[in-house]
Design a protein around this motif. Structure first.
Motif, mmCIF file in Angstrom:
data_model
loop_
_atom_site.group_PDB
_atom_site.id
_atom_site.type_symbol
_atom_site.label_atom_id
_atom_site.label_comp_id
_atom_site.label_asym_id
_atom_site.label_seq_id
_atom_site.Cartn_x
_atom_site.Cartn_y
_atom_site.Cartn_z
ATOM 1 N N ALA A 229 34.391 45.823 49.617
ATOM 2 C CA ALA A 229 33.787 44.504 49.792
ATOM 3 C C ALA A 229 32.286 44.613 50.017
ATOM 4 C CB ALA A 229 34.452 43.781 50.968
ATOM 5 N N ASN A 230 31.881 45.626 50.778
ATOM 6 C CA ASN A 230 30.464 45.808 51.065
ATOM 7 C C ASN A 230 29.664 46.177 49.819
ATOM 8 O OD1 ASN A 230 28.250 46.224 53.196
ATOM 9 N ND2 ASN A 230 28.252 48.213 52.157
ATOM 10 N N SER A 231 30.304 46.894 48.902
ATOM 11 C CA SER A 231 29.607 47.317 47.678
ATOM 12 C C SER A 231 29.424 46.173 46.692
ATOM 13 C CB SER A 231 30.382 48.445 46.992
ATOM 14 O OG SER A 231 31.573 47.950 46.403
ATOM 15 N N GLY A 232 30.160 45.074 46.900
ATOM 16 C CA GLY A 232 30.067 43.955 45.978
ATOM 17 C C GLY A 232 30.585 44.275 44.595
ATOM 18 N N PRO A 244 35.705 59.335 43.720
ATOM 19 C CA PRO A 244 36.710 58.452 43.125
ATOM 20 C C PRO A 244 36.315 56.990 43.355
ATOM 21 C CG PRO A 244 37.732 60.107 44.541
ATOM 22 C CD PRO A 244 36.263 60.154 44.810
ATOM 23 N N SER A 245 36.833 56.098 42.544
ATOM 24 C CA SER A 245 36.550 54.677 42.735
ATOM 25 C C SER A 245 37.187 54.186 44.028
ATOM 26 C CB SER A 245 37.096 53.865 41.558
ATOM 27 O OG SER A 245 38.520 53.868 41.581
ATOM 28 N N ASN A 246 36.674 53.065 44.528
ATOM 29 C CA ASN A 246 37.249 52.484 45.737
ATOM 30 C C ASN A 246 38.737 52.192 45.553
ATOM 31 O OD1 ASN A 246 34.812 52.448 47.221
ATOM 32 N ND2 ASN A 246 34.198 50.529 46.245
ATOM 33 N N ASP A 247 39.100 51.647 44.393
ATOM 34 C CA ASP A 247 40.506 51.305 44.153
ATOM 35 C C ASP A 247 41.394 52.548 44.150
ATOM 36 O OD1 ASP A 247 40.036 48.585 44.016
ATOM 37 O OD2 ASP A 247 39.749 48.583 41.844
#
Length: 273
Positions: A229-232, A244-247
């Protein structure tokens, strides 16, 4: 061509002879540069960094960083002792500092020298969130990821020399083409995946450590939801990133949390913060 073959043989022999088994991953890992060289240099660089930056002391947050760090590193000692590796942390010197910096970041140098930036504290949000970050950073030190990165860099340099020698008799255009292909190939095909694998290892090891320390491993996925959320949503494609990606991280941490709780139960931990 004989020189080329010799150089590649050196690379192969270097890799084969410089592998060590890490108790946390069970994998053979690169260890060309010994810790006897790495740790003193890392400690010196860490001390220099602290001198050149604003270290936060005497606040609740600063004390919390130290307290959580001690719990996580103690959990690693318990795990090592239980698994027959009481000597593994020889030369380590744990240290945890909060540094005034708005970057949403934390990092660990070889040997256990850890920094949290104040910018990550609102995202960590809770003591368990701090433990998730701390577990990840402690895990980097335990898995000797710094040593592996340095070793991989040396092998990459040897391979680059071998490739350069192999095309030294070719046209300048061919040499440039091969050099570019080598650079892109090793970056996207070797070094970046290598880095992402380290981050994944640190996530998994850190999850277990925070559970053994008494922190709810479910909170790690919640932390990364807040990171996302913080990364937008602004992030490069995973194949172009060192992480790795956030997801991917959220999915992995969610899947691993039950096993971390089971591991913690072996150490008598059945309830979590």
């Amino acid at each position: 061509m004989k020189i080329t073959k010799i150089l590649y043989l050196i690379v192969v022999l270097t890799i084969v002879n410089a592998c060590a088994t890490n108790p946390f991953t069970g994998k053979k890992t690169l260890a060309i540069v010994p810790n006897s060289q790495i740790l003193p240099a890392a400690f010196q660089q860490y001390d220099q960094f602290l001198k050149e930056n604003k270290v936060v002391t005497g606040t609740n947050e600063a004390e919390l960083i130290k307290r959580v760090g001690q719990k996580i590193s103690k959990a690693s000692e318990r795990w090592l002792n239980a698994n027959g590796h009481p000597e593994y942390l020889e030369g380590y010197s744990w240290e945890y500092n909060l540094v005034k910096n708005e970057a949403v970041n934390a990092w660990c140098m070889p040997g256990g020298k850890i920094v949290f930036y104040t910018g990550i504290m609102p995202i960590a949000k809770t003591e368990a969130g701090i433990a998730a970050v701390m577990g990840h950073e402690v895990a980097h030190a335990l898995a000797n990821h710094g040593q592996q990165r340095m070793s991989a860099g040396q092998i990459q340099q040897l391979a680059a020399v071998g490739t350069s020698v192999a095309v030294s008799g070719k046209s300048q255009a061919t040499q440039q083409l091969v050099g570019t292909a080598f650079g892109l190939g090793t970056q996207f095909g070797v070094m970046l995946p290598f880095s992402r694998s380290h981050e994944t290892e640190a996530d998994k090891i850190g999850l277990t450590l925070m559970a053994i320390a008494g922190y709810n491993p479910d909170e790690a996925a919640n932390l990364w939801q807040r990171m996302k959320a913080n990364s937008g949503g602004q992030a490069p494609p995973e194949f172009m990133s060192t992480h790795p990606s956030n997801d991917t991280r959220i999915a992995n941490l969610t899947a691993w949390a039950p096993a971390a709780k089971i591991e913690a139960k072996k150490f008598g931990v059945t309830s979590f913060k």
